[in-house]
Write a protein that holds these residues in place. Structure first.
Motif, PDB file in Angstrom:
ATOM      1  N   VAL A  11       0.830  -1.201   0.000  1.00  0.00           N
ATOM      2  CA  VAL A  11       0.000   0.000   0.000  1.00  0.00           C
ATOM      3  C   VAL A  11       0.864   1.251   0.000  1.00  0.00           C
ATOM      4  CG1 VAL A  11      -1.672   1.330   1.354  1.00  0.00           C
ATOM      5  CG2 VAL A  11      -1.968  -1.138   1.081  1.00  0.00           C
ATOM      6  N   ILE A  15       1.231   4.106  -3.031  1.00  0.00           N
ATOM      7  CA  ILE A  15       0.988   5.538  -2.821  1.00  0.00           C
ATOM      8  C   ILE A  15       2.185   6.364  -3.281  1.00  0.00           C
ATOM      9  CG2 ILE A  15       0.659   7.315  -1.051  1.00  0.00           C
ATOM     10  CD1 ILE A  15      -1.020   5.283   0.509  1.00  0.00           C
ATOM     11  N   GLY A  30      -3.445   2.731  -7.423  1.00  0.00           N
ATOM     12  CA  GLY A  30      -4.303   2.219  -6.362  1.00  0.00           C
ATOM     13  C   GLY A  30      -5.119   1.033  -6.834  1.00  0.00           C
ATOM     14  N   ILE A 311      -7.045   4.929  -4.835  1.00  0.00           N
ATOM     15  CA  ILE A 311      -6.261   4.923  -3.607  1.00  0.00           C
ATOM     16  C   ILE A 311      -7.123   4.626  -2.386  1.00  0.00           C
ATOM     17  CG2 ILE A 311      -6.359   7.346  -2.868  1.00  0.00           C
ATOM     18  CD1 ILE A 311      -3.184   5.243  -3.257  1.00  0.00           C
ATOM     19  N   SER A 315      -6.798   1.364   0.090  1.00  0.00           N
ATOM     20  CA  SER A 315      -6.585   1.548   1.521  1.00  0.00           C
ATOM     21  C   SER A 315      -7.679   0.887   2.345  1.00  0.00           C
ATOM     22  CB  SER A 315      -6.519   3.046   1.852  1.00  0.00           C
ATOM     23  OG  SER A 315      -5.484   3.669   1.134  1.00  0.00           O
ATOM     24  N   ASP A 316      -8.928   1.025   1.880  1.00  0.00           N
ATOM     25  CA  ASP A 316     -10.052   0.419   2.606  1.00  0.00           C
ATOM     26  C   ASP A 316      -9.958  -1.102   2.558  1.00  0.00           C
ATOM     27  OD1 ASP A 316     -12.235   0.647   4.201  1.00  0.00           O
ATOM     28  OD2 ASP A 316     -13.672   1.012   2.597  1.00  0.00           O
ATOM     29  N   VAL A 319      -7.338  -2.074   5.147  1.00  0.00           N
ATOM     30  CA  VAL A 319      -7.849  -1.932   6.518  1.00  0.00           C
ATOM     31  C   VAL A 319      -8.827  -3.049   6.843  1.00  0.00           C
ATOM     32  CG1 VAL A 319      -9.281  -0.486   8.022  1.00  0.00           C
ATOM     33  CG2 VAL A 319      -7.479   0.561   6.658  1.00  0.00           C
ATOM     34  N   VAL A 348       0.156  11.611   6.407  1.00  0.00           N
ATOM     35  CA  VAL A 348      -0.325  11.065   5.131  1.00  0.00           C
ATOM     36  C   VAL A 348      -0.489  12.177   4.102  1.00  0.00           C
ATOM     37  CG1 VAL A 348      -2.288   9.947   3.998  1.00  0.00           C
ATOM     38  CG2 VAL A 348      -1.417   9.056   6.163  1.00  0.00           C
ATOM     39  N   ILE A 361      -8.624   7.927   2.750  1.00  0.00           N
ATOM     40  CA  ILE A 361      -7.720   6.887   3.238  1.00  0.00           C
ATOM     41  C   ILE A 361      -7.847   6.702   4.742  1.00  0.00           C
ATOM     42  CG2 ILE A 361      -5.287   6.290   3.586  1.00  0.00           C
ATOM     43  CD1 ILE A 361      -4.705   7.767   0.941  1.00  0.00           C
ATOM     44  N   PHE A 365     -10.052   4.181   8.486  1.00  0.00           N
ATOM     45  CA  PHE A 365      -9.077   3.672   9.458  1.00  0.00           C
ATOM     46  C   PHE A 365      -9.431   4.157  10.857  1.00  0.00           C
ATOM     47  CE2 PHE A 365      -4.590   3.960  11.229  1.00  0.00           C
ATOM     48  CZ  PHE A 365      -4.517   2.608  11.517  1.00  0.00           C
TER      49      PHE A 365
END
Length: 441
Positions: A11, A15, A30, A311, A315-316, A319, A348, A361, A365
């Motif tokens: 990840v 990025i 992504g 992206i 990211s999801d 997570v 970030v 992102i 989280f």
């Protein structure tokens, strides 16, 4: 644990590669990251951020129509009239004009037309241009989290609207608007006396010996001589009417249409209202669809949509696939010191040069970690940190448009003109936002 760190490296690497290539690369890389997580590590793909993307599409299209109709230029002209009426106070007035423009149109790109004017007013008044130029560039980005139609704000609301303790648009703005103004005010006060006055700056005085440099300084820059279409004012009125409609519907949920006994979500209402008012602006102003699609606001918005698509989805997915491990290892720290989440947002954002993408992102989280809603809302200003390396277009534009050369990137990269105004403004706004959210939510 090894799989977790391998996925984390994937990840982070995606990025960094996306940022380095720029543009829509962040979204494309992504998407590649999602593919590797799913086919390489067996992760279940998370739900794509469709609602976020649709909101941004609607708002950006309306804002781009406003720009094509001349409304954005009209707003810039009003700001210039104010600056030229009070030139000695340019360091205080210009940043708040920049902040207000962003709040009105939901995009920091409105600053590009105003920066040459700020530089010209400063030079004619003898004020060191670095003072208003640097903080004005910062202010144009700080205004994003205080705008009801900014992608970052709508992204936050779209992600959190189904979570316990979710808040509405008005509750969010009650926190972010005063927080942003407070942080900006602190940064403006600091900027008033930064650097030497032009008549005492040896570097500037040495450059005056160059005839070409002196000739370049003699050219006055203004937007007031630009003839705008008669529809420009009406387009601004229509656009602001759209914003007012959204706010009034948020304040009066009983006015919302019903479906299956439930009110239509505000995330959907924003899309409906902004597209509708964008259409009214287009029809009244008779602007061409091609002009809307070619506008700077539209292009920047489409890049944001693609970036968030890839992206945020990646990211999801990461997570969701590591939710239990993340909760067990990080949640206790966040519960003990909730403001650590603000530092994570800031870190970030240094690399992800989009506040909407940063929130896309990090907010899932934060929800996974159980960060309280008042904290999530209060620290929203910390999602702006891409001034840190001064490579963002508004910062580079400020450097290029300051003909005196006082707005600059320093020898050591980080000692640039935007660092202190950015740090003071963002962290002043973050602390203020956290306090206001703790008292009101």
């Amino acid at each position: 644990m090894l799989v977790f760190w391998m996925e984390f490296a994937l990840v982070l690497g995606a990025i960094l590669i996306g940022i380095r290539r720029g543009g829509v690369s962040l979204g494309l890389i992504g998407g590649l990251g999602v593919a590797v997580l799913c086919f390489g590590f067996g992760a279940v793909p998370a739900k794509p951020p469709v609602t976020v993307m649709l909101i941004i599409l609607a708002v950006v299209t309306a804002s781009a129509t406003l720009q094509a109709a001349g409304g954005l230029d009209w707003l810039v002209q009003q700001a210039e009239r104010l600056l030229r009426a009070h030139p000695k106070h340019v360091t205080l007035i210009a940043p708040f004009c920049s902040f207000t423009l962003t709040v009105c149109v939901g995009s920091g790109h409105a600053i590009y037309s105003l920066l040459p004017v700020i530089a010209d007013v400063s030079l004619r008044t003898g004020v060191r241009p670095e003072r208003p130029m640097a903080i004005s560039s910062v202010a144009s980005q700080m205004g994003i989290t205080a705008s009801p139609v900014a992608a970052a704000v709508t992204t936050f609301l779209a992600i959190t609207h189904d979570t316990p303790g979710a808040i509405g648009l008005v509750d969010l703005l009650i926190v972010t608007v005063p927080a942003g103004l407070f942080g900006l005010g602190l940064a403006c006060l600091w900027s008033l006396n930064r650097g030497l006055d032009l008549d005492k700056d040896p570097d500037y005085q040495a450059r005056l010996d160059d005839p070409e440099f002196r000739e370049r300084l003699g050219t006055s820059i203004t937007t007031l001589d630009k003839t705008l279409p008669a529809s420009a004012k009406i387009s601004v009125t229509l656009f602001f009417s759209g914003i007012l409609t959204i706010v009034m519907l948020a304040l009066n949920p009983q006015w919302l249409p019903m479906t299956n006994g439930k009110a239509v979500p505000m995330t959907t209402i924003v899309q409906i209202v902004m597209l509708a008012y964008g259409a009214l602006i287009m029809l009244y102003s008779n602007v061409k669809a091609t002009d809307i699609a070619r506008s700077g606001v539209f292009n920047a918005g489409m890049i944001a949509v693609v970036s968030i698509f890839g992206i945020a989805w990646m990211s999801d997915t990461f997570v969701s696939d590591n939710e239990e491990l993340l909760i067990n290892t990080v949640r206790q720290m966040v519960e003990y010191a909730p403001l650590t989440f603000a530092f994570a947002l800031f870190a970030v954002s240094i690399f992800v040069k989009s506040q909407a993408a940063t929130l896309a992102i990090m907010i899932p989280f934060g929800l996974t970690l159980g960060v309280p809603m008042p904290v999530l809302v209060g620290v929203i200003p910390a999602c702006y940190a891409y001034f840190f390396f001064a490579f963002y277009p508004s910062d580079l534009a400020a450097i290029n448009m300051d003909r005196t050369g006082t707005t600059r990137i320093g020898k050591y990269l980080l000692n640039h003109s935007f660092m202190m105004p950015g740090l003071i403004g963002v962290w002043g706004a973050t602390v203020a936002g956290w306090i206001v959210a703790s008292l009101t939510l």
